[in-house]
Design a protein around this motif. Structure first.
Motif, PDB file in Angstrom:
ATOM      1  N   ILE A   1     -53.813  55.063 -21.519  1.00  0.00           N
ATOM      2  CA  ILE A   1     -54.474  56.606 -21.738  1.00  0.00           C
ATOM      3  C   ILE A   1     -55.329  56.417 -23.035  1.00  0.00           C
ATOM      4  CG2 ILE A   1     -56.341  58.203 -21.204  1.00  0.00           C
ATOM      5  CD1 ILE A   1     -54.141  58.977 -19.224  1.00  0.00           C
ATOM      6  N   PHE A   2     -56.407  56.086 -23.983  1.00  0.00           N
ATOM      7  CA  PHE A   2     -56.921  55.839 -25.189  1.00  0.00           C
ATOM      8  C   PHE A   2     -57.083  57.539 -25.367  1.00  0.00           C
ATOM      9  CE2 PHE A   2     -58.365  51.609 -24.955  1.00  0.00           C
ATOM     10  CZ  PHE A   2     -57.064  50.734 -24.447  1.00  0.00           C
ATOM     11  N   PHE A   3     -57.925  58.210 -24.585  1.00  0.00           N
ATOM     12  CA  PHE A   3     -57.970  59.973 -24.543  1.00  0.00           C
ATOM     13  C   PHE A   3     -57.735  60.192 -23.676  1.00  0.00           C
ATOM     14  CE2 PHE A   3     -62.272  62.386 -24.867  1.00  0.00           C
ATOM     15  CZ  PHE A   3     -62.229  63.111 -25.842  1.00  0.00           C
ATOM     16  N   LYS A   4     -57.358  61.504 -24.048  1.00  0.00           N
ATOM     17  CA  LYS A   4     -57.098  62.786 -22.970  1.00  0.00           C
ATOM     18  C   LYS A   4     -58.118  64.250 -23.079  1.00  0.00           C
ATOM     19  CE  LYS A   4     -54.155  63.394 -18.946  1.00  0.00           C
ATOM     20  NZ  LYS A   4     -52.730  63.312 -18.726  1.00  0.00           N
ATOM     21  N   MET A   5     -58.586  64.090 -22.178  1.00  0.00           N
ATOM     22  CA  MET A   5     -59.325  65.721 -22.512  1.00  0.00           C
ATOM     23  C   MET A   5     -60.062  66.697 -21.472  1.00  0.00           C
ATOM     24  SD  MET A   5     -63.095  66.536 -24.234  1.00  0.00           S
ATOM     25  CE  MET A   5     -64.091  68.144 -24.068  1.00  0.00           C
ATOM     26  N   GLU A   6     -59.427  67.342 -20.326  1.00  0.00           N
ATOM     27  CA  GLU A   6     -59.507  68.292 -19.788  1.00  0.00           C
ATOM     28  C   GLU A   6     -59.401  70.030 -19.993  1.00  0.00           C
ATOM     29  OE1 GLU A   6     -55.733  68.151 -17.638  1.00  0.00           O
ATOM     30  OE2 GLU A   6     -56.013  65.969 -17.591  1.00  0.00           O
ATOM     31  N   GLY A   7     -60.405  70.473 -18.767  1.00  0.00           N
ATOM     32  CA  GLY A   7     -60.366  71.783 -19.333  1.00  0.00           C
ATOM     33  C   GLY A   7     -61.130  72.091 -18.060  1.00  0.00           C
ATOM     34  N   ILE A   8     -61.831  73.491 -18.088  1.00  0.00           N
ATOM     35  CA  ILE A   8     -62.099  73.794 -16.777  1.00  0.00           C
ATOM     36  C   ILE A   8     -63.924  74.067 -17.288  1.00  0.00           C
ATOM     37  CG2 ILE A   8     -62.453  76.562 -15.570  1.00  0.00           C
ATOM     38  CD1 ILE A   8     -59.831  74.646 -15.989  1.00  0.00           C
ATOM     39  N   SER A   9     -64.453  73.966 -16.440  1.00  0.00           N
ATOM     40  CA  SER A   9     -65.908  74.804 -16.213  1.00  0.00           C
ATOM     41  C   SER A   9     -66.535  74.782 -14.854  1.00  0.00           C
ATOM     42  CB  SER A   9     -66.420  73.467 -16.724  1.00  0.00           C
ATOM     43  OG  SER A   9     -68.214  73.521 -16.969  1.00  0.00           O
TER      44      SER A   9
ATOM     45  N   GLN B   1     -58.834  74.835  -8.680  1.00  0.00           N
ATOM     46  CA  GLN B   1     -59.637  75.162 -10.097  1.00  0.00           C
ATOM     47  C   GLN B   1     -61.179  74.414 -10.015  1.00  0.00           C
ATOM     48  OE1 GLN B   1     -55.887  73.336 -12.330  1.00  0.00           O
ATOM     49  NE2 GLN B   1     -56.353  75.728 -13.489  1.00  0.00           N
ATOM     50  N   GLN B   2     -61.910  74.631 -10.484  1.00  0.00           N
ATOM     51  CA  GLN B   2     -63.025  73.856 -11.118  1.00  0.00           C
ATOM     52  C   GLN B   2     -62.677  73.421 -12.966  1.00  0.00           C
ATOM     53  OE1 GLN B   2     -65.401  77.795 -10.352  1.00  0.00           O
ATOM     54  NE2 GLN B   2     -66.879  75.746  -9.663  1.00  0.00           N
ATOM     55  N   LYS B   3     -62.441  72.377 -12.639  1.00  0.00           N
ATOM     56  CA  LYS B   3     -61.288  71.798 -13.409  1.00  0.00           C
ATOM     57  C   LYS B   3     -61.740  69.951 -13.997  1.00  0.00           C
ATOM     58  CE  LYS B   3     -56.997  69.987 -15.580  1.00  0.00           C
ATOM     59  NZ  LYS B   3     -55.647  70.625 -15.040  1.00  0.00           N
ATOM     60  N   TYR B   4     -62.139  70.220 -15.016  1.00  0.00           N
ATOM     61  CA  TYR B   4     -63.511  68.269 -15.266  1.00  0.00           C
ATOM     62  C   TYR B   4     -61.752  67.670 -16.151  1.00  0.00           C
ATOM     63  CZ  TYR B   4     -63.593  70.190 -19.897  1.00  0.00           C
ATOM     64  OH  TYR B   4     -63.325  70.429 -22.203  1.00  0.00           O
ATOM     65  N   ARG B   5     -61.730  66.069 -16.226  1.00  0.00           N
ATOM     66  CA  ARG B   5     -60.834  65.324 -16.651  1.00  0.00           C
ATOM     67  C   ARG B   5     -61.371  63.738 -17.269  1.00  0.00           C
ATOM     68  NH1 ARG B   5     -59.280  67.734 -11.770  1.00  0.00           N
ATOM     69  NH2 ARG B   5     -57.200  68.486 -11.338  1.00  0.00           N
ATOM     70  N   PHE B   6     -61.871  63.829 -18.749  1.00  0.00           N
ATOM     71  CA  PHE B   6     -61.470  63.125 -19.293  1.00  0.00           C
ATOM     72  C   PHE B   6     -60.519  62.235 -19.124  1.00  0.00           C
ATOM     73  CE2 PHE B   6     -65.663  65.483 -20.750  1.00  0.00           C
ATOM     74  CZ  PHE B   6     -66.554  65.064 -19.216  1.00  0.00           C
ATOM     75  N   HIS B   7     -60.004  61.105 -18.612  1.00  0.00           N
ATOM     76  CA  HIS B   7     -59.042  60.028 -19.353  1.00  0.00           C
ATOM     77  C   HIS B   7     -59.260  58.655 -19.134  1.00  0.00           C
ATOM     78  CE1 HIS B   7     -56.382  62.671 -16.727  1.00  0.00           C
ATOM     79  NE2 HIS B   7     -57.333  63.335 -17.028  1.00  0.00           N
ATOM     80  N   ILE B   8     -59.769  58.438 -20.811  1.00  0.00           N
ATOM     81  CA  ILE B   8     -60.675  57.018 -20.923  1.00  0.00           C
ATOM     82  C   ILE B   8     -58.944  56.323 -21.648  1.00  0.00           C
ATOM     83  CG2 ILE B   8     -62.836  56.345 -21.943  1.00  0.00           C
ATOM     84  CD1 ILE B   8     -63.020  58.664 -20.519  1.00  0.00           C
TER      85      ILE B   8
END
Length: 271
Positions: A161-169, A179-186
């Motif tokens: 995974i080159f770039f990983k960003m997670e959080g709540i929205s 949870q209301q979670k977003y996940r960007f695993h690129i």
């Protein structure tokens, strides 16, 4: 007599060709010829500092979000002088995992020849050659077993995974954990399994405006980059968390990687 003349001619020709090859070869440096250079990655969101878990931000779609995790690979570093002379950091010393929240893992530290460098180039991700090497050549931050522990290696896809960003929205749907979670695993380097998904991105920074890197022995030069992660969602493509709460190994990931190419800005250099 003719044999001796022919032998002499061949010997001279061999020496000439050898000399030509040496002139064309890049200079070889050992550790004593090199000086330290660091590249600092200072993660922000727009004009604000990035604070994991506690910071609240809004994207271009008007969706509020926070960031609970941010990690990305930086690799294949090279620097260039004003006269075009370029130095490529040996690959075995050119892979770094930048982790928000870790002071030790917020910089890439390399050694390069002394000189004044006006340009910096690096890759976001792990190139296909290293990704497919024998596991014995993938150590440190590239150790697949370690990568699975820190979440930067897909065991099911055998890839980084080159770039990983997670959080709540509040814009994200409720997931099985409640949870209301977003996940960007690129990730994805355009391999045979998915040739259209190639998220390898290369960034070149002009250092001439905000301070060239004056690399010398006996002192440390630091290239300070601001990394605006708002660009992940607010780049050339405006990304909606509501419409794309989870982005992984898909063609949409190409748009996000094109966005995060825009994150990096040279703020200053400390010499």
């Amino acid at each position: 007599m003719k044999f001796h003349k022919l032998a002499l001619f061949i010997a001279c020709l061999t020496l000439t060709l050898s000399a030509c090859r040496k002139e064309k070869n890049e200079p070889v440096f050992n550790n004593q010829d090199l000086a330290p250079l660091s590249i600092e990655f200072d993660n922000i969101v727009g004009g604000q500092n990035l604070y994991l878990n506690t910071g609240n931000y809004v994207n271009a779609k008007g969706e509020a979000f926070n960031v609970t995790l941010l990690q990305y690979f930086i690799s294949n570093i090279k620097v260039k002088k004003a006269d075009g002379t370029e130095y490529v950091v040996p690959q075995d010393s050119s892979y770094f995992l930048i982790r928000e929240g870790s002071e030790e893992e917020g910089s890439a530290r390399v050694n390069v020849p002394e000189g004044d460098y006006t340009s910096l180039t690096f890759t976001i991700g792990v190139d296909s050659l290293r990704s497919t090497m024998d596991v014995s050549r993938r150590t440190g931050v590239l150790d697949p077993s370690g990568g699975m522990e820190d979440g930067m290696y897909w065991g099911w896809n055998s890839g980084y995974i080159f770039f990983k960003m997670e959080g709540i929205s509040g814009a994200a749907p409720v997931d099985p954990s409640g949870q209301q979670k977003y996940r960007f695993h690129i990730g994805g380097f355009g391999g045979y399994s998915a040739p259209t998904v190639n998220n390898i991105r290369t960034v070149t920074m002009d250092l001439s405006q905000a301070g060239v890197a004056q690399v010398r022995k006996g002192r440390k030069s630091n290239i300070h980059l601001m990394v605006d992660i708002a660009k992940v969602m607010n780049g050339p493509t405006q990304v909606s968390i509501a419409e794309n709460p989870t982005v992984m190994f898909s063609e949409f990931s190409l748009l996000i990687s094109a966005n995060y190419m825009q994150m990096f800005r040279h703020d200053h250099t400390e010499n």
